[in-house]
Motif scaffolding. Structure first.
Motif, PDB file in Angstrom:
ATOM      1  N   ALA A  50       0.846  -1.192   0.000  1.00  0.00           N
ATOM      2  CA  ALA A  50       0.000   0.000   0.000  1.00  0.00           C
ATOM      3  C   ALA A  50       0.878   1.238   0.000  1.00  0.00           C
ATOM      4  O   ALA A  50       2.071   1.166   0.316  1.00  0.00           O
ATOM      5  N   SER A  51       0.283   2.361  -0.370  1.00  0.00           N
ATOM      6  CA  SER A  51       0.935   3.655  -0.206  1.00  0.00           C
ATOM      7  C   SER A  51       0.430   4.281   1.078  1.00  0.00           C
ATOM      8  O   SER A  51      -0.768   4.193   1.384  1.00  0.00           O
ATOM      9  N   CYS A  52       1.336   4.950   1.804  1.00  0.00           N
ATOM     10  CA  CYS A  52       0.962   5.522   3.092  1.00  0.00           C
ATOM     11  C   CYS A  52       1.558   6.909   3.266  1.00  0.00           C
ATOM     12  O   CYS A  52       2.592   7.245   2.680  1.00  0.00           O
ATOM     13  N   VAL A  53       0.897   7.684   4.104  1.00  0.00           N
ATOM     14  CA  VAL A  53       1.410   8.969   4.563  1.00  0.00           C
ATOM     15  C   VAL A  53       1.883   8.775   5.995  1.00  0.00           C
ATOM     16  O   VAL A  53       1.167   8.179   6.809  1.00  0.00           O
ATOM     17  N   TYR A  54       3.084   9.287   6.305  1.00  0.00           N
ATOM     18  CA  TYR A  54       3.683   9.106   7.627  1.00  0.00           C
ATOM     19  C   TYR A  54       3.875  10.465   8.291  1.00  0.00           C
ATOM     20  O   TYR A  54       4.699  11.276   7.848  1.00  0.00           O
ATOM     21  N   HIS A  55       3.129  10.708   9.357  1.00  0.00           N
ATOM     22  CA  HIS A  55       3.173  12.005  10.041  1.00  0.00           C
ATOM     23  C   HIS A  55       4.284  11.984  11.102  1.00  0.00           C
ATOM     24  O   HIS A  55       4.015  11.910  12.302  1.00  0.00           O
ATOM     25  N   ALA A  56       5.517  12.089  10.642  1.00  0.00           N
ATOM     26  CA  ALA A  56       6.647  11.868  11.551  1.00  0.00           C
ATOM     27  C   ALA A  56       7.785  12.861  11.354  1.00  0.00           C
ATOM     28  O   ALA A  56       8.940  12.562  11.641  1.00  0.00           O
ATOM     29  N   ILE A  57       7.478  14.068  10.863  1.00  0.00           N
ATOM     30  CA  ILE A  57       8.493  15.099  10.635  1.00  0.00           C
ATOM     31  C   ILE A  57       8.217  16.276  11.561  1.00  0.00           C
ATOM     32  O   ILE A  57       7.066  16.679  11.738  1.00  0.00           O
ATOM     33  N   GLY A  58       9.259  16.830  12.148  1.00  0.00           N
ATOM     34  CA  GLY A  58       9.118  17.967  13.049  1.00  0.00           C
ATOM     35  C   GLY A  58       9.012  19.285  12.296  1.00  0.00           C
ATOM     36  O   GLY A  58       9.736  19.531  11.339  1.00  0.00           O
ATOM     37  N   GLU A  59       8.098  20.149  12.719  1.00  0.00           N
ATOM     38  CA  GLU A  59       7.890  21.441  12.067  1.00  0.00           C
ATOM     39  C   GLU A  59       9.138  22.316  12.102  1.00  0.00           C
ATOM     40  O   GLU A  59       9.443  23.027  11.134  1.00  0.00           O
ATOM     41  N   GLU A  60       9.889  22.281  13.193  1.00  0.00           N
ATOM     42  CA  GLU A  60      11.086  23.120  13.275  1.00  0.00           C
ATOM     43  C   GLU A  60      12.135  22.710  12.249  1.00  0.00           C
ATOM     44  O   GLU A  60      12.854  23.562  11.727  1.00  0.00           O
ATOM     45  N   ASP A  61      12.222  21.427  11.960  1.00  0.00           N
ATOM     46  CA  ASP A  61      13.146  20.976  10.913  1.00  0.00           C
ATOM     47  C   ASP A  61      12.690  21.462   9.549  1.00  0.00           C
ATOM     48  O   ASP A  61      13.509  21.861   8.720  1.00  0.00           O
ATOM     49  N   VAL A  62      11.376  21.426   9.305  1.00  0.00           N
ATOM     50  CA  VAL A  62      10.842  21.931   8.040  1.00  0.00           C
ATOM     51  C   VAL A  62      11.247  23.391   7.857  1.00  0.00           C
ATOM     52  O   VAL A  62      11.751  23.802   6.795  1.00  0.00           O
ATOM     53  N   LYS A  63      11.045  24.192   8.871  1.00  0.00           N
ATOM     54  CA  LYS A  63      11.363  25.624   8.792  1.00  0.00           C
ATOM     55  C   LYS A  63      12.863  25.856   8.634  1.00  0.00           C
ATOM     56  O   LYS A  63      13.299  26.698   7.834  1.00  0.00           O
ATOM     57  N   ARG A  64      13.666  25.126   9.399  1.00  0.00           N
ATOM     58  CA  ARG A  64      15.115  25.326   9.355  1.00  0.00           C
ATOM     59  C   ARG A  64      15.681  24.992   7.981  1.00  0.00           C
ATOM     60  O   ARG A  64      16.498  25.730   7.428  1.00  0.00           O
ATOM     61  N   ILE A  65      15.244  23.886   7.418  1.00  0.00           N
ATOM     62  CA  ILE A  65      15.725  23.502   6.091  1.00  0.00           C
ATOM     63  C   ILE A  65      15.260  24.514   5.053  1.00  0.00           C
ATOM     64  O   ILE A  65      16.022  24.902   4.156  1.00  0.00           O
ATOM     65  N   MET A  66      14.015  24.974   5.174  1.00  0.00           N
ATOM     66  CA  MET A  66      13.484  25.939   4.222  1.00  0.00           C
ATOM     67  C   MET A  66      14.296  27.223   4.208  1.00  0.00           C
ATOM     68  O   MET A  66      14.459  27.868   3.159  1.00  0.00           O
ATOM     69  N   GLN A  67      14.822  27.621   5.334  1.00  0.00           N
ATOM     70  CA  GLN A  67      15.575  28.863   5.427  1.00  0.00           C
ATOM     71  C   GLN A  67      16.970  28.763   4.833  1.00  0.00           C
ATOM     72  O   GLN A  67      17.599  29.797   4.574  1.00  0.00           O
TER      73      GLN A  67
END
Length: 524
Positions: free
Chosen positions: A379-396
């Motif tokens: 099956a294909s799945c979505v995994y809710h396992a990423i931290g928001e602060e990491d998303v922001k830090r990488i984006m910057q």
């Protein structure tokens, strides 16, 4: 007398010339232009003939077959998606969900899944009426599977030579580089030397190396280190694709990985990354299962789980992955996206399935159902396992490009990750306008000129006279992703016009009949 007539004729021609108006196929007027070249935006007209931008400036007196009034809107180069799963492109050649995000070009074939042989595939794709431009990577996993199936071993010299020839064929046919999916079968069975050897071939032709790291959870640091070593040894530019830190034990690790990127660049190693702006990933259910258990395909996996001792070992490793890695330490983290053998699971979680069976929602029971699901066909799945602060830090980080990791989707079909509909507008709406994590010029650079430079596209990614007319017009006050993890099938708002190779493909938010996308081929 002849001189007099000549002077009169010349005067008439001059008067007519002064009074004439330039005419274009398309003019975009009054928009605030971010051209990717100048630091500051400016209001200007853009004149387009055929597939090219031919005039930027004062076009008040000019006329056109079609005009777009972009007052109050941003006029940007068309967005370039650096990680797109368009394996269904011949089935869905319009690529509507990409176009309506403002995407005009995608880099396809990521995670080791790019086509091989490349030439035959691209020749066939060129016969389709495409909505978007497509550039392609040759996939390490595809090449390895074609030569070695899913064997868990090193290649023989003959097999390695065959794989190198396949990469060479792809590069000669116009591939932009090589992608790996070292987390997936059969790429997971390759060693460092194999990947370096194949990447060296891509490097000889000016290609890039994009890497789904061997690990993005507990082995993230080692995975980044391996990618950097591959880039250094093969002398090839690196992209850490869909860069993130998976699982709560690794939240915050982006501080280290970004420092590693900066240190590598200081040493002259060309490494960048791309990213999608969400706190959930999406991949197969099988990612929870140890790769050694899946060598040889699903029938071999079935045999292993029928053996009590081997099943016990597999079961324990799945439980570990649920607790510490992509499973996020919670059965609710695992959300089903596409389950062909049990469609009513789509949108629901592993915890829901366990409870439906009348079981306690424990990791042990969850692991049992993961095995069952894989035996049923996966099956294909979505995994809710990423931290928001990491998303922001990488984006910057200035070298982190925007990429959807999204697929071609049709409204109402399965329950996909909302990134397939909303990646680019989410950056512009949520992270730029609302959260102010990055500013608009940097966001647009991450979507346009930076990807174009990485790919070596000399005629796209900028608004400049002589460039291909790939243009996205959006409202900075209203642009927004509309899909959610609960209800993903929604196109974004605030992107009224998308022009692909000079043709208005999205007009007032709706598709037109124009299909002007091209198959892009890299030349060394």
């Amino acid at each position: 007398m002849r001189i007099k007539h000549y002077l009169i004729s010349a005067l008439i021609l001059t008067i007519l010339s002064c009074g004439s108006k330039d005419h274009y196929d398309l003019i975009i007027r009054n928009g605030l232009v971010y051209d990717g070249i100048n630091e500051e935006p400016y209001i200007s007209g853009i004149g387009i003939n055929g597939d090219k931008i031919v005039k930027i400036g004062n076009l008040i007196e000019a006329t056109a077959d079609r005009e777009i009034d972009a007052e109050g809107h941003i006029v940007s180069p068309g967005f370039i998606d650096m990680h797109a799963h368009i394996e269904r492109i011949m089935e869905l050649p319009t690529a509507e969900n990409f176009l309506k995000q403002g995407v005009t070009t995608v880099l396809a074939g990521p995670d080791g899944r790019g086509p091989s042989p490349m030439g035959k595939f691209l020749d066939s794709l060129e016969t389709f009426d495409l909505g978007i431009n497509t550039a392609w990577l040759v996939g390490h996993n595809t090449v390895r599977r074609n030569v070695m199936q899913t064997d868990n071993r090193k290649p023989t010299e003959e097999e390695l030579t065959s794989m190198k020839k396949a990469v060479e064929e792809a590069m000669l046919s116009g591939a932009y580089g090589i992608s790996t999916g070292l987390k997936y079968v059969p790429g997971a069975y390759s060693d460092l030397a194999e990947v370096i050897a194949l990447s060296e071939v891509a490097s000889e032709f000016g290609g890039i190396y994009t890497s789904h790291l061997r690990e993005e959870g507990l082995g993230l640091i080692e995975g980044v280190k391996e990618a950097i070593v591959i880039g250094r040894e093969a002398d090839i530019p690196i992209i850490l694709t869909h860069h993130k830190a998976i699982g709560k034990p690794m939240w915050g690790a982006s501080e280290k990985t970004l420092a590693m990127v900066d240190s590598a660049r200081a040493l002259g190693i060309d490494v960048m990354m791309d990213q999608y702006p969400y706190t959930a990933s999406a991949t197969s259910l099988a990612v929870l299962i140890p790769t050694w258990a899946r060598a040889g395909g699903n029938e071999e996996f079935r045999k292993r789980v029928e053996d009590p001792e081997t099943r016990k070992k597999i079961h324990a490793e799945i439980m570990y992955n649920i607790e510490y890695d992509r499973g996020g330490n919670d059965l609710e983290v695992v959300q089903f996206a596409n389950v062909s053998w049990k469609p009513d699971l789509n949108g629901r979680t592993l915890k829901d399935w366990v409870i439906e069976r009348g079981l306690e929602p424990t990791f042990a029971n969850g692991a049992d159902l993961v095995i069952e699901g894989q035996l049923n066909g996966g099956a294909s799945c979505v995994y809710h396992a990423i931290g928001e602060e990491d998303v922001k830090r990488i984006m910057q980080h200035p070298l982190a490009m925007v990429a959807s990791d999204g697929g071609l989707v049709v409204p109402g079909n399965s329950h996909p990750h909302p990134r397939s509909y909303g990646t680019f507008p989410r950056v512009l709406g949520h992270y730029v306008r609302e959260e102010k994590i990055i500013n608009l010029p940097l966001a647009l650079r991450k979507m346009t000129s930076l990807p174009a430079e990485r790919l070596g596209l000399s005629d796209r990614g900028f608004i400049q006279e002589g460039m291909k007319a790939d243009i996205t017009v959006f409202d900075p006050q209203t642009v927004k992703d509309m899909g959610t993890f609960e209800d993903p099938h929604h196109y974004p708002e605030g992107i009224p016009y998308v022009v692909v190779n000079g043709k208005v493909t999205v007009s007032e938010g709706e598709l037109t009949s124009n299909r002007a996308g091209k198959v892009l081929r890299k030349t060394k």
